[in-house]
Motif scaffolding. Structure first.
Motif, PDB file in Angstrom:
ATOM      1  N   VAL A  70      -3.345   4.927  -7.398  1.00 36.24           N
ATOM      2  CA  VAL A  70      -4.442   3.966  -7.260  1.00 36.24           C
ATOM      3  C   VAL A  70      -5.730   4.643  -7.722  1.00 36.24           C
ATOM      4  O   VAL A  70      -6.110   5.686  -7.189  1.00 36.24           O
ATOM      5  CB  VAL A  70      -4.575   3.493  -5.802  1.00 36.24           C
ATOM      6  CG1 VAL A  70      -5.747   2.522  -5.669  1.00 36.24           C
ATOM      7  CG2 VAL A  70      -3.284   2.853  -5.338  1.00 36.24           C
ATOM      8  N   PRO A  71      -6.418   4.083  -8.715  1.00 40.32           N
ATOM      9  CA  PRO A  71      -7.651   4.712  -9.225  1.00 40.32           C
ATOM     10  C   PRO A  71      -8.678   4.879  -8.119  1.00 40.32           C
ATOM     11  O   PRO A  71      -8.943   3.982  -7.331  1.00 40.32           O
ATOM     12  CB  PRO A  71      -8.136   3.715 -10.289  1.00 40.32           C
ATOM     13  CG  PRO A  71      -6.917   2.955 -10.694  1.00 40.32           C
ATOM     14  CD  PRO A  71      -6.058   2.869  -9.480  1.00 40.32           C
ATOM     15  N   GLY A  72      -9.279   6.066  -8.079  1.00 42.48           N
ATOM     16  CA  GLY A  72     -10.313   6.339  -7.101  1.00 42.48           C
ATOM     17  C   GLY A  72      -9.798   6.639  -5.713  1.00 42.48           C
ATOM     18  O   GLY A  72     -10.585   6.863  -4.792  1.00 42.48           O
ATOM     19  N   VAL A 102      -2.969  -4.338  -8.809  1.00 39.98           N
ATOM     20  CA  VAL A 102      -3.828  -3.974  -7.685  1.00 39.98           C
ATOM     21  C   VAL A 102      -5.250  -4.387  -8.037  1.00 39.98           C
ATOM     22  O   VAL A 102      -5.819  -3.902  -9.028  1.00 39.98           O
ATOM     23  CB  VAL A 102      -3.755  -2.473  -7.377  1.00 39.98           C
ATOM     24  CG1 VAL A 102      -4.717  -2.111  -6.252  1.00 39.98           C
ATOM     25  CG2 VAL A 102      -2.325  -2.068  -7.037  1.00 39.98           C
ATOM     26  N   LEU A 103      -5.818  -5.307  -7.243  1.00 39.88           N
ATOM     27  CA  LEU A 103      -7.191  -5.774  -7.438  1.00 39.88           C
ATOM     28  C   LEU A 103      -8.061  -5.153  -6.356  1.00 39.88           C
ATOM     29  O   LEU A 103      -7.911  -5.435  -5.166  1.00 39.88           O
ATOM     30  CB  LEU A 103      -7.253  -7.301  -7.346  1.00 39.88           C
ATOM     31  CG  LEU A 103      -8.621  -7.940  -7.616  1.00 39.88           C
ATOM     32  CD1 LEU A 103      -9.073  -7.677  -9.054  1.00 39.88           C
ATOM     33  CD2 LEU A 103      -8.573  -9.436  -7.344  1.00 39.88           C
ATOM     34  N   LEU A 104      -9.003  -4.284  -6.780  1.00 44.66           N
ATOM     35  CA  LEU A 104      -9.864  -3.564  -5.850  1.00 44.66           C
ATOM     36  C   LEU A 104     -11.202  -4.289  -5.693  1.00 44.66           C
ATOM     37  O   LEU A 104     -11.598  -5.111  -6.528  1.00 44.66           O
ATOM     38  CB  LEU A 104     -10.091  -2.140  -6.351  1.00 44.66           C
ATOM     39  CG  LEU A 104      -8.827  -1.280  -6.500  1.00 44.66           C
ATOM     40  CD1 LEU A 104      -9.184   0.078  -7.077  1.00 44.66           C
ATOM     41  CD2 LEU A 104      -8.112  -1.133  -5.164  1.00 44.66           C
ATOM     42  N   VAL A 138      -7.258   0.573   4.219  1.00 44.82           N
ATOM     43  CA  VAL A 138      -7.569   1.603   5.206  1.00 44.82           C
ATOM     44  C   VAL A 138      -8.024   2.880   4.519  1.00 44.82           C
ATOM     45  O   VAL A 138      -8.951   3.567   4.968  1.00 44.82           O
ATOM     46  CB  VAL A 138      -6.345   1.860   6.108  1.00 44.82           C
ATOM     47  CG1 VAL A 138      -6.586   3.069   6.990  1.00 44.82           C
ATOM     48  CG2 VAL A 138      -6.043   0.631   6.952  1.00 44.82           C
ATOM     49  N   GLY A 139      -7.391   3.219   3.412  1.00 44.21           N
ATOM     50  CA  GLY A 139      -7.745   4.449   2.715  1.00 44.21           C
ATOM     51  C   GLY A 139      -9.127   4.402   2.087  1.00 44.21           C
ATOM     52  O   GLY A 139      -9.726   5.440   1.813  1.00 44.21           O
ATOM     53  N   MET A 140      -9.669   3.192   1.851  1.00 43.75           N
ATOM     54  CA  MET A 140     -10.977   3.079   1.212  1.00 43.75           C
ATOM     55  C   MET A 140     -12.083   2.719   2.195  1.00 43.75           C
ATOM     56  O   MET A 140     -13.225   2.523   1.793  1.00 43.75           O
ATOM     57  CB  MET A 140     -10.917   2.015   0.094  1.00 43.75           C
ATOM     58  CG  MET A 140      -9.900   2.334  -0.988  1.00 43.75           C
ATOM     59  SD  MET A 140      -9.911   1.133  -2.334  1.00 43.75           S
ATOM     60  CE  MET A 140     -11.419   1.604  -3.173  1.00 43.75           C
ATOM     61  N   LEU A 141     -11.767   2.637   3.472  1.00 42.39           N
ATOM     62  CA  LEU A 141     -12.762   2.245   4.461  1.00 42.39           C
ATOM     63  C   LEU A 141     -13.939   3.212   4.527  1.00 42.39           C
ATOM     64  O   LEU A 141     -15.058   2.825   4.847  1.00 42.39           O
ATOM     65  CB  LEU A 141     -12.125   2.121   5.847  1.00 42.39           C
ATOM     66  CG  LEU A 141     -11.459   0.779   6.164  1.00 42.39           C
ATOM     67  CD1 LEU A 141     -10.816   0.831   7.521  1.00 42.39           C
ATOM     68  CD2 LEU A 141     -12.473  -0.356   6.106  1.00 42.39           C
ATOM     69  N   ASP A 142     -13.710   4.478   4.275  1.00 41.26           N
ATOM     70  CA  ASP A 142     -14.775   5.459   4.386  1.00 41.26           C
ATOM     71  C   ASP A 142     -15.841   5.271   3.309  1.00 41.26           C
ATOM     72  O   ASP A 142     -16.913   5.848   3.389  1.00 41.26           O
ATOM     73  CB  ASP A 142     -14.208   6.880   4.318  1.00 41.26           C
ATOM     74  CG  ASP A 142     -13.467   7.134   3.017  1.00 41.26           C
ATOM     75  OD1 ASP A 142     -13.124   6.140   2.331  1.00 41.26           O
ATOM     76  OD2 ASP A 142     -13.229   8.298   2.677  1.00 41.26           O
ATOM     77  N   GLY A 197      -7.116  -7.377 -12.109  1.00 37.91           N
ATOM     78  CA  GLY A 197      -6.231  -6.431 -11.450  1.00 37.91           C
ATOM     79  C   GLY A 197      -5.699  -5.376 -12.409  1.00 37.91           C
ATOM     80  O   GLY A 197      -5.564  -5.612 -13.607  1.00 37.91           O
ATOM     81  N   ARG A 198      -5.432  -4.200 -11.872  1.00 45.11           N
ATOM     82  CA  ARG A 198      -4.851  -3.110 -12.662  1.00 45.11           C
ATOM     83  C   ARG A 198      -3.328  -3.160 -12.523  1.00 45.11           C
ATOM     84  O   ARG A 198      -2.814  -3.307 -11.421  1.00 45.11           O
ATOM     85  CB  ARG A 198      -5.370  -1.754 -12.178  1.00 45.11           C
ATOM     86  CG  ARG A 198      -6.886  -1.609 -12.232  1.00 45.11           C
ATOM     87  CD  ARG A 198      -7.315  -0.373 -11.485  1.00 45.11           C
ATOM     88  NE  ARG A 198      -8.758  -0.209 -11.475  1.00 45.11           N
ATOM     89  CZ  ARG A 198      -9.440   0.537 -12.348  1.00 45.11           C
ATOM     90  NH1 ARG A 198      -8.777   1.204 -13.283  1.00 45.11           N
ATOM     91  NH2 ARG A 198     -10.748   0.626 -12.281  1.00 45.11           N
ATOM     92  N   VAL A 199      -2.660  -3.029 -13.639  1.00 43.94           N
ATOM     93  CA  VAL A 199      -1.193  -3.031 -13.620  1.00 43.94           C
ATOM     94  C   VAL A 199      -0.715  -1.592 -13.383  1.00 43.94           C
ATOM     95  O   VAL A 199      -1.026  -0.687 -14.157  1.00 43.94           O
ATOM     96  CB  VAL A 199      -0.615  -3.584 -14.931  1.00 43.94           C
ATOM     97  CG1 VAL A 199       0.921  -3.536 -14.900  1.00 43.94           C
ATOM     98  CG2 VAL A 199      -1.107  -5.009 -15.174  1.00 43.94           C
TER      99      VAL A 199
END
Length: 262
Positions: free
Chosen positions: A219-221, A198-200, A241-245, A206-208
């Motif tokens: 997912v971190p954070g 997952v690349l944020l 979508v979960g990080m849009l805020d 990316g985090r494995v």
């Protein structure tokens, strides 16, 4: 007898009023110190003008040397070498060349030197030398930076300020890490035990993450996201979508999820 007495009287009077051979002038002597004669005043004025002319020519010679036009030394004499250098400088600056060095010509040279020094200071700073502020003043700090630049680039040492500045070498941009290669043919929806990256936003690597037995990934954070039974593209959208805020811009496309080989 009367004649003898008269003669003695005259001699005694001369002894009283006379002066000794080694004595200075008497009270009645005219030893006044008056103003200098017109001839001496004219000579002093001519000498002052000559000294000022020498200083002016020396200054012009120094400026010509800084601009790269060799005047043959700064001796205060406007000889053939100096006049030739003046003609070359005037042609470069597109100004009239005077018959003799004058204040107007000196001021034009000073302005040209200031501009060239300011350019040199900026160019030296771009190349990693430390000339100080770009103030157009040829101080010790700028002189040292110029000397180091000449030495590093095999340029001859001299009073002339460097005028030709080739394009500086650009520093190599840091290589961005390549994103992990996508699984060319995912076998299907994710299952527990499958690993993903997952690349944020704002991260370079990316985090494995491993799909847990309950089918989620942490997912971190953000927290847990359902992964089992879903494809990587679906998880990407959920994370975005979960990080849009926390982000003004949309994160669709900024989040990347890849499936690693088993």
């Amino acid at each position: 007898m009367r004649a003898i007495i008269l003669l003695l009287t005259i001699l005694l009077a001369g002894c009283v009023t006379g002066t000794a051979p080694d004595a200075g002038p008497g009270v009645g002597a005219s030893a006044s110190v008056g103003p200098a004669s017109p001839q001496a005043h004219g000579q002093a004025q001519a000498q002052t003008q000559a000294d000022g002319s020498v200083r002016l020519v020396t200054r012009v010679q120094d400026l010509l040397a800084l601009l790269g036009h060799d005047p043959g030394g700064a001796d205060g004499i406007a000889g053939p070498a100096t006049r030739s250098a003046m003609a070359r400088a005037a042609a470069d600056l597109r100004i009239p060349v005077p018959e003799e060095p004058d204040f107007r010509f000196a001021r034009a040279l000073e302005a040209a030197v200031t501009d060239r020094v300011r350019t040199a200071q900026r160019q030296l700073a771009v190349r990693g030398y430390d000339p100080g502020a770009a103030d157009g003043q040829l101080g010790p700090r700028t002189r040292r930076a110029l000397a180091r630049y000449r030495a590093d680039n095999g340029l001859p040492n001299g009073p002339a300020i460097v005028a030709d500045w080739p394009e500086p070498e650009r520093e190599a941009k840091p290589v961005q890490p390549e994103a992990p290669a996508r699984d060319p043919a995912p076998p299907g929806p994710l299952t527990p035990g499958r690993r993903i990256t997952v690349l944020l936003p704002g991260e370079t690597e990316g985090r494995v993450l491993t799909v847990a037995d309950d089918g989620t990934v942490e997912v971190p954070g953000m927290g847990t996201v359902q992964a089992a039974g879903r494809h990587a593209s679906e998880i990407e959208k959920d994370i975005a979508v979960g990080m849009l805020d926390r982000y003004i811009a949309t994160l669709v496309g900024a989040v990347r999820v890849d499936v690693l080989p088993p």
